[in-house]
Design a protein around this motif. Sequence first.
Motif, short mmCIF file in Angstrom:
data_model
loop_
_atom_site.label_atom_id
_atom_site.label_comp_id
_atom_site.label_asym_id
_atom_site.label_seq_id
_atom_site.Cartn_x
_atom_site.Cartn_y
_atom_site.Cartn_z
N ARG A 71 0.87 -1.18 0.00
CA ARG A 71 0.00 0.00 0.00
C ARG A 71 0.90 1.23 0.00
O ARG A 71 1.79 1.36 0.83
CB ARG A 71 -0.89 0.01 1.24
CG ARG A 71 -1.75 1.26 1.30
CD ARG A 71 -2.73 1.22 2.44
NE ARG A 71 -2.03 1.43 3.72
CZ ARG A 71 -2.63 1.42 4.90
NH1 ARG A 71 -3.92 1.18 4.99
NH2 ARG A 71 -1.95 1.62 5.99
N LEU A 72 0.65 2.12 -0.93
CA LEU A 72 1.39 3.38 -1.03
C LEU A 72 0.53 4.49 -0.45
O LEU A 72 -0.61 4.68 -0.87
CB LEU A 72 1.73 3.70 -2.50
CG LEU A 72 2.39 5.05 -2.74
CD1 LEU A 72 3.77 5.10 -2.09
CD2 LEU A 72 2.49 5.33 -4.23
N SER A 73 1.07 5.19 0.54
CA SER A 73 0.37 6.34 1.13
C SER A 73 1.13 7.61 0.74
O SER A 73 2.35 7.65 0.84
CB SER A 73 0.35 6.22 2.65
OG SER A 73 -0.29 5.04 3.05
N GLU A 74 0.40 8.62 0.30
CA GLU A 74 1.01 9.91 -0.06
C GLU A 74 0.29 11.02 0.67
O GLU A 74 -0.94 10.97 0.84
CB GLU A 74 0.91 10.14 -1.57
CG GLU A 74 1.68 9.12 -2.38
CD GLU A 74 1.54 9.37 -3.88
OE1 GLU A 74 2.58 9.39 -4.55
OE2 GLU A 74 0.40 9.54 -4.36
N TRP A 75 1.04 12.03 1.12
CA TRP A 75 0.45 13.16 1.82
C TRP A 75 1.42 14.34 1.74
O TRP A 75 2.55 14.21 1.30
CB TRP A 75 0.15 12.80 3.28
CG TRP A 75 1.36 12.59 4.12
CD1 TRP A 75 1.97 13.50 4.95
CD2 TRP A 75 2.14 11.40 4.24
NE1 TRP A 75 3.06 12.96 5.57
CE2 TRP A 75 3.19 11.66 5.15
CE3 TRP A 75 2.09 10.13 3.68
CZ2 TRP A 75 4.15 10.71 5.50
CZ3 TRP A 75 3.03 9.18 4.02
CH2 TRP A 75 4.04 9.48 4.92
N THR A 76 0.91 15.49 2.15
CA THR A 76 1.72 16.70 2.20
C THR A 76 2.03 16.97 3.66
O THR A 76 1.12 17.06 4.50
CB THR A 76 0.97 17.90 1.59
OG1 THR A 76 0.62 17.57 0.25
CG2 THR A 76 1.84 19.14 1.60
N GLY A 77 3.32 17.10 3.97
CA GLY A 77 3.74 17.33 5.35
C GLY A 77 3.46 18.76 5.79
O GLY A 77 3.08 19.62 4.98
N ARG A 78 3.65 19.01 7.07
CA ARG A 78 3.42 20.37 7.62
C ARG A 78 4.34 21.41 6.99
O ARG A 78 4.01 22.59 6.97
CB ARG A 78 3.64 20.34 9.13
CG ARG A 78 2.60 19.54 9.85
CD ARG A 78 2.81 19.54 11.33
NE ARG A 78 1.84 18.68 11.97
CZ ARG A 78 1.82 18.42 13.24
NH1 ARG A 78 2.72 18.93 14.04
NH2 ARG A 78 0.91 17.62 13.73
N ASP A 79 5.49 20.93 6.52
CA ASP A 79 6.42 21.85 5.88
C ASP A 79 6.11 22.08 4.40
O ASP A 79 6.83 22.79 3.71
CB ASP A 79 7.86 21.33 6.04
CG ASP A 79 8.03 19.93 5.46
OD1 ASP A 79 7.05 19.35 4.92
OD2 ASP A 79 9.16 19.40 5.56
N VAL A 88 3.33 -2.77 4.01
CA VAL A 88 2.67 -4.03 3.69
C VAL A 88 1.48 -4.16 4.62
O VAL A 88 1.63 -4.09 5.85
CB VAL A 88 3.63 -5.23 3.87
CG1 VAL A 88 2.88 -6.54 3.70
CG2 VAL A 88 4.79 -5.13 2.88
N VAL A 89 0.29 -4.30 4.05
CA VAL A 89 -0.92 -4.56 4.84
C VAL A 89 -1.01 -6.07 4.95
O VAL A 89 -1.24 -6.77 3.96
CB VAL A 89 -2.18 -3.96 4.17
CG1 VAL A 89 -3.41 -4.30 5.00
CG2 VAL A 89 -2.02 -2.46 4.01
N ALA A 90 -0.80 -6.59 6.16
CA ALA A 90 -0.71 -8.03 6.37
C ALA A 90 -2.08 -8.69 6.29
O ALA A 90 -3.02 -8.24 6.93
CB ALA A 90 -0.06 -8.32 7.71
N ASP A 91 -2.15 -9.76 5.54
CA ASP A 91 -3.32 -10.63 5.51
C ASP A 91 -3.12 -11.78 6.49
O ASP A 91 -4.07 -12.30 7.06
CB ASP A 91 -3.56 -11.19 4.12
CG ASP A 91 -3.93 -10.12 3.11
OD1 ASP A 91 -4.64 -9.15 3.50
OD2 ASP A 91 -3.52 -10.23 1.94
#
Length: 151
Positions: A71-79, A88-91
């Motif tokens: 799983r790829l997570s993307e976000w914009t940091g406070r800076d 890895v999302v474990a099954d």
Amino acid sequence: MNSVALIGRLTADPTSHAGEKHESATFRLAVSRPGTDGADFVDIVCFDKLAATCAEWLTKGREVAVVGKLRLSEWTGRDGERRSRVQVVADAVQFLGAPPRRPPTPTAPSPNRPTSRQWVPTAARPADHPIPPGRPSTGWPPHPIQKGVPS
């Protein structure tokens, strides 16, 4: 197809989180690189019952096999910088080998019974441990059990 299978050791005890809908646990796995002394470090996340089991039973150094999905997570940091993280999302998580040995919890000696290396004067010896014939009357515990000598 999005499938991952890894075998490695936990770098720290899992961290558990209780959310509004789901319980989760996260931990980092050190996966050896074949033919080198190096390792890759992979973040693992589990949910619900699997999360509770991992949080309760896994500890740093434990070897596990993990099967799951990337799983790829993307976000914009406070800076203002764009950030991303692959997890890895474990099954499934299978515990491998024996759990790491923990040192025994020290227990306080009973006040009525000396430790095996502690000298106790004859007068303080319990009545149920008489001095066998032919043995000196100093020291505790009584001699080791021998044939023909009453204990």
